[in-house]
Design a protein around this motif. Structure first.
Motif, PDB file in Angstrom:
ATOM      1  N   SER A 137     -10.256 -17.324  -8.369  1.00  0.00           N
ATOM      2  CA  SER A 137     -11.059 -19.240  -8.615  1.00  0.00           C
ATOM      3  C   SER A 137      -9.852 -19.582  -8.013  1.00  0.00           C
ATOM      4  N   ALA A 138      -9.047 -19.425  -7.517  1.00  0.00           N
ATOM      5  CA  ALA A 138      -7.688 -19.987  -7.147  1.00  0.00           C
ATOM      6  C   ALA A 138      -7.168 -19.682  -5.896  1.00  0.00           C
ATOM      7  N   CYS A 139      -6.961 -18.419  -5.420  1.00  0.00           N
ATOM      8  CA  CYS A 139      -6.102 -17.896  -4.445  1.00  0.00           C
ATOM      9  C   CYS A 139      -7.007 -16.867  -3.143  1.00  0.00           C
ATOM     10  N   TYR A 140      -6.446 -16.882  -2.101  1.00  0.00           N
ATOM     11  CA  TYR A 140      -7.501 -15.484  -1.340  1.00  0.00           C
ATOM     12  C   TYR A 140      -6.571 -14.417  -1.635  1.00  0.00           C
ATOM     13  N   LEU A 141      -7.580 -13.242  -1.949  1.00  0.00           N
ATOM     14  CA  LEU A 141      -7.386 -11.860  -2.581  1.00  0.00           C
ATOM     15  C   LEU A 141      -7.255 -11.151  -0.551  1.00  0.00           C
ATOM     16  N   LYS A 142      -5.815 -11.451   0.027  1.00  0.00           N
ATOM     17  CA  LYS A 142      -6.259 -10.057   0.716  1.00  0.00           C
ATOM     18  C   LYS A 142      -6.263  -8.641   0.100  1.00  0.00           C
ATOM     19  N   GLU A 143      -5.564  -8.170  -0.902  1.00  0.00           N
ATOM     20  CA  GLU A 143      -5.790  -6.844  -1.049  1.00  0.00           C
ATOM     21  C   GLU A 143      -5.487  -6.941  -2.722  1.00  0.00           C
ATOM     22  N   ALA A 144      -7.526  -6.143  -3.230  1.00  0.00           N
ATOM     23  CA  ALA A 144      -6.975  -6.519  -4.714  1.00  0.00           C
ATOM     24  C   ALA A 144      -7.356  -5.267  -5.326  1.00  0.00           C
ATOM     25  N   GLY A 145      -5.593  -4.820  -5.908  1.00  0.00           N
ATOM     26  CA  GLY A 145      -5.968  -3.611  -6.529  1.00  0.00           C
ATOM     27  C   GLY A 145      -5.562  -2.524  -5.755  1.00  0.00           C
ATOM     28  N   LEU A 146      -5.942  -1.684  -6.376  1.00  0.00           N
ATOM     29  CA  LEU A 146      -5.970  -0.164  -5.036  1.00  0.00           C
ATOM     30  C   LEU A 146      -7.169  -0.248  -4.444  1.00  0.00           C
ATOM     31  N   SER A 147      -7.188   0.213  -3.248  1.00  0.00           N
ATOM     32  CA  SER A 147      -8.265   0.384  -2.710  1.00  0.00           C
ATOM     33  C   SER A 147      -9.504   1.716  -2.486  1.00  0.00           C
ATOM     34  N   LEU A 148      -9.603   2.462  -3.110  1.00  0.00           N
ATOM     35  CA  LEU A 148      -9.730   3.867  -3.320  1.00  0.00           C
ATOM     36  C   LEU A 148     -10.742   4.036  -2.176  1.00  0.00           C
ATOM     37  N   GLY A 149     -11.887   3.386  -1.337  1.00  0.00           N
ATOM     38  CA  GLY A 149     -12.883   3.630  -0.118  1.00  0.00           C
ATOM     39  C   GLY A 149     -14.384   3.017  -0.265  1.00  0.00           C
ATOM     40  N   GLN A 150     -14.677   4.205   0.918  1.00  0.00           N
ATOM     41  CA  GLN A 150     -16.583   2.917   0.724  1.00  0.00           C
ATOM     42  C   GLN A 150     -16.988   4.479   0.241  1.00  0.00           C
ATOM     43  N   LEU A 151     -18.328   4.149  -0.671  1.00  0.00           N
ATOM     44  CA  LEU A 151     -19.084   4.705  -1.693  1.00  0.00           C
ATOM     45  C   LEU A 151     -20.409   4.857  -0.934  1.00  0.00           C
ATOM     46  N   SER A 152     -21.133   6.068  -0.293  1.00  0.00           N
ATOM     47  CA  SER A 152     -22.404   5.672   0.709  1.00  0.00           C
ATOM     48  C   SER A 152     -23.243   6.275  -0.110  1.00  0.00           C
ATOM     49  N   ALA A 153     -24.417   6.558   0.249  1.00  0.00           N
ATOM     50  CA  ALA A 153     -25.363   7.541  -0.714  1.00  0.00           C
ATOM     51  C   ALA A 153     -24.734   9.027  -0.016  1.00  0.00           C
ATOM     52  N   ILE A 160       1.184  -1.082   0.292  1.00  0.00           N
ATOM     53  CA  ILE A 160       0.517   0.050   0.129  1.00  0.00           C
ATOM     54  C   ILE A 160       0.790   1.205   0.242  1.00  0.00           C
ATOM     55  N   LYS A 161       1.925   1.302   0.682  1.00  0.00           N
ATOM     56  CA  LYS A 161       2.917   2.522   0.852  1.00  0.00           C
ATOM     57  C   LYS A 161       3.291   3.113  -0.731  1.00  0.00           C
ATOM     58  N   TRP A 162       3.710   1.385  -0.932  1.00  0.00           N
ATOM     59  CA  TRP A 162       4.308   1.852  -2.222  1.00  0.00           C
ATOM     60  C   TRP A 162       3.270   2.523  -3.749  1.00  0.00           C
ATOM     61  N   GLY A 163       2.154   2.178  -3.425  1.00  0.00           N
ATOM     62  CA  GLY A 163       0.940   3.459  -3.908  1.00  0.00           C
ATOM     63  C   GLY A 163       0.752   3.185  -5.879  1.00  0.00           C
ATOM     64  N   ALA A 164       0.804   1.727  -5.803  1.00  0.00           N
ATOM     65  CA  ALA A 164       0.608   0.940  -7.401  1.00  0.00           C
ATOM     66  C   ALA A 164      -0.998   0.603  -6.961  1.00  0.00           C
ATOM     67  N   ALA A 165      -1.450   0.637  -8.298  1.00  0.00           N
ATOM     68  CA  ALA A 165      -2.504   0.134  -8.260  1.00  0.00           C
ATOM     69  C   ALA A 165      -3.317  -1.345  -8.943  1.00  0.00           C
ATOM     70  N   ASN A 166      -1.842  -1.657  -9.526  1.00  0.00           N
ATOM     71  CA  ASN A 166      -1.378  -3.018 -10.333  1.00  0.00           C
ATOM     72  C   ASN A 166      -1.194  -4.347  -9.583  1.00  0.00           C
ATOM     73  N   THR A 167      -1.278  -4.196  -7.843  1.00  0.00           N
ATOM     74  CA  THR A 167      -0.621  -5.466  -7.159  1.00  0.00           C
ATOM     75  C   THR A 167      -2.328  -5.780  -7.072  1.00  0.00           C
ATOM     76  N   VAL A 168      -2.137  -6.981  -6.449  1.00  0.00           N
ATOM     77  CA  VAL A 168      -3.157  -8.115  -5.627  1.00  0.00           C
ATOM     78  C   VAL A 168      -1.641  -9.361  -4.047  1.00  0.00           C
ATOM     79  N   VAL A 169      -2.406  -8.611  -3.664  1.00  0.00           N
ATOM     80  CA  VAL A 169      -1.646  -8.959  -2.415  1.00  0.00           C
ATOM     81  C   VAL A 169      -1.965 -10.523  -2.055  1.00  0.00           C
ATOM     82  N   THR A 170      -1.789 -11.949  -1.610  1.00  0.00           N
ATOM     83  CA  THR A 170      -3.217 -13.330  -1.559  1.00  0.00           C
ATOM     84  C   THR A 170      -2.258 -13.585  -0.564  1.00  0.00           C
ATOM     85  N   ASN A 171      -2.993 -14.626   0.170  1.00  0.00           N
ATOM     86  CA  ASN A 171      -2.583 -15.835   1.264  1.00  0.00           C
ATOM     87  C   ASN A 171      -2.886 -17.259   1.323  1.00  0.00           C
ATOM     88  N   ASN A 172      -1.751 -17.556   0.114  1.00  0.00           N
ATOM     89  CA  ASN A 172      -1.664 -19.076  -0.244  1.00  0.00           C
ATOM     90  C   ASN A 172      -0.317 -19.943  -0.194  1.00  0.00           C
TER      91      ASN A 172
END
Length: 454
Positions: free
Chosen positions: A357-373, A149-161
């Motif tokens: 389909s194969a992995c447990y995704l801990k962080e998928a891409g870049l989390s932007l936030g929660q969008l509510s009404a 997250i600190k490195w700041g890129a959007a094209n990383t997926v963190v997995t725990n497998n």
């Protein structure tokens, strides 16, 4: 602190390519290990301290004359640099010399925690590549996620497998990096307490584990893809012998790398003729390290799973709202994952269900936030990223205020603004606050806060 090396360990090194007993023992007796950092090229670089010198095999690595207290440097927490051992930065050469990095790549960093090699990989691949950073040990995946997250890129997926889970992605990855768990003898100078844990039995145990890891992940590598294997061990069993075991499969080809004479890296070959590269602390300004590159010469085309679910996408109105928070040079796709809106490069969105389909995704891409009404609650990942919109209000902090913020204490930068704002130190984002009429709320992640005081 000097390191006393056991006789049994020293005897095991005799006859190894490049090993010189007197110089090796002398450098361990000297005690002091070099300090090195690697700059994040995607963010404004910090001013290097006087006396910093480049690491010759790294585009962004530097030796420091002394080791500062990184904990109390706000730029460290802003992801402007990573503290990494210099020898391991040779991964950059291994990848550049064997892979076309001008093209998008699918890369798996299999044993990625705490994140040094993943952040290095992230700095040299294209923004539309895909990096899967995996850590098998559950309690270590959190530090991997934090550094990603600190490195700041959007094209990383963190997995725990477990490595065997990636067999379900047969022929999928262009590159697999395996910095294998090992007996750790290359780090004795930096971690003297590890000396007592070394034994011939532990070397054999590590060698067997390394075989299992490589056997598990090998099917996931595509034809003509490369496996980059490394250890921080001097033991022949974990280095050259392991390469010989892999080459005996018959579908592997060793890659010879170009090294400059002045680097003092020792080229070695196993009985199979496979090339490896040894780093000795009496020869290089770094710790003990071994690395090799193997190219896969067999395999078919990747076949996607027949049944996959499509990522949930925000509505058109919500996507327009997000554009006020995001400004990216690479086209991004927004999707919803674990109640958060995330972003991935547009060309990688279709691969998300394949990974799921194969992995447990801990962080998928870049989390932007929660969008509510009523409101958008921005995520810390957006503050750390390189895609936060430049028109988002940003409030400068002094060093003292920055450290207060990083301790998750309330800060009061002078402003008439109300609502969400970035806080910055020397122009680099540290995170979010929400400015209210009588106070400001600190949204720095609780689990990341600094617990010490200077």
């Amino acid at each position: 602190m000097s390191t006393r090396l056991p006789k049994e360990f020293l005897s095991s090194l005799e006859g190894l390519p490049g090993y010189e007993a007197a110089a090796f023992e002398a450098i361990h007796s000297a005690g002091a290990a070099p300090t090195s950092i690697r700059i994040n090229p995607a963010k404004p670089p910090p001013i290097l301290p006087i006396g910093a010198t480049p690491i010759p095999w790294s585009s962004n690595g530097y030796y420091l004359q002394s080791r500062p207290s990184f904990t109390f440097d706000p730029l460290f927490h802003a992801g402007c640099y990573y503290v990494q051992e210099a020898s391991s930065m040779f991964l950059e050469q291994a990848l550049r010399q064997t892979t076309d990095l001008t093209r998008p790549q699918r890369i798996l960093d299999l044993c990625a925690a705490p994140g040094g090699k993943s952040t290095l990989l992230q700095s040299i691949i294209t923004p539309d590549s895909l990096l899967v950073s995996n850590e098998v040990i559950k309690n270590r995946v959190h530090i991997l996620q934090e550094n990603s997250i600190k490195w700041g890129a959007a094209n990383t997926v963190v997995t725990n497998n477990d490595p065997r889970d990636f067999q379900r992605l047969e022929n999928y990855f262009d590159v697999i990096v395996v910095d294998a768990p090992c007996s750790g003898s290359g780090l004795f100078r930096r971690e003297p307490e590890a000396v007592s844990e070394w034994s011939p039995d532990n070397v054999q145990l590590c060698w067997q584990r390394q075989q299992r890891i490589l056997a598990d992940c090998w099917p996931a590598l595509r034809r003509d893809g490369v496996l980059i294997y490394s250890t921080c061990s001097y033991s022949r069993e974990e280095d050259e012998d392991l390469l010989d075991w892999l080459m005996a499969r018959g579908d592997a080809e060793s890659c010879r790398l170009e090294i400059l004479r002045e680097w003092n890296i020792v080229e070695t070959t196993g009985r199979s003729g496979a090339f490896g590269y040894r780093f000795y602390p009496d020869k290089v300004k770094g710790e003990g390290f071994f690395i090799a590159v193997i190219r896969k010469k067999d395999g078919a085309a990747f076949t996607p799973p027949r049944k996959t679910s499509h990522p949930e996408r925000p509505g058109k109105k919500e996507q327009e709202a997000l554009r006020r928070w995001v400004a990216a040079a690479t086209p991004l796709a927004f999707f919803v994952h674990q109640d958060q809106v995330h972003a991935l490069p547009e060309n990688r969105l279709a691969e998300l269900p394949i990974l799921q389909s194969a992995c447990y995704l801990k962080e998928a891409g870049l989390s932007l936030g929660q969008l509510s009404a009523k409101d958008f609650i921005p995520d810390h990942s957006l503050a750390m990223s390189t895609i936060a919109h430049p028109e988002i209000p940003a409030l400068p902090l002094s060093r003292e205020q920055a450290l207060q913020y990083l301790r998750k204490e309330e800060v009061h930068p002078p402003t008439t603004h109300r609502g969400w704002a970035l806080v910055q130190y020397e122009g680099r984002n540290l995170g979010w606050i929400k400015v209210l009429p009588q106070r400001s709320n600190n949204y720095y992640p609780k689990e990341w806060r600094i617990l010490k005081r200077e």
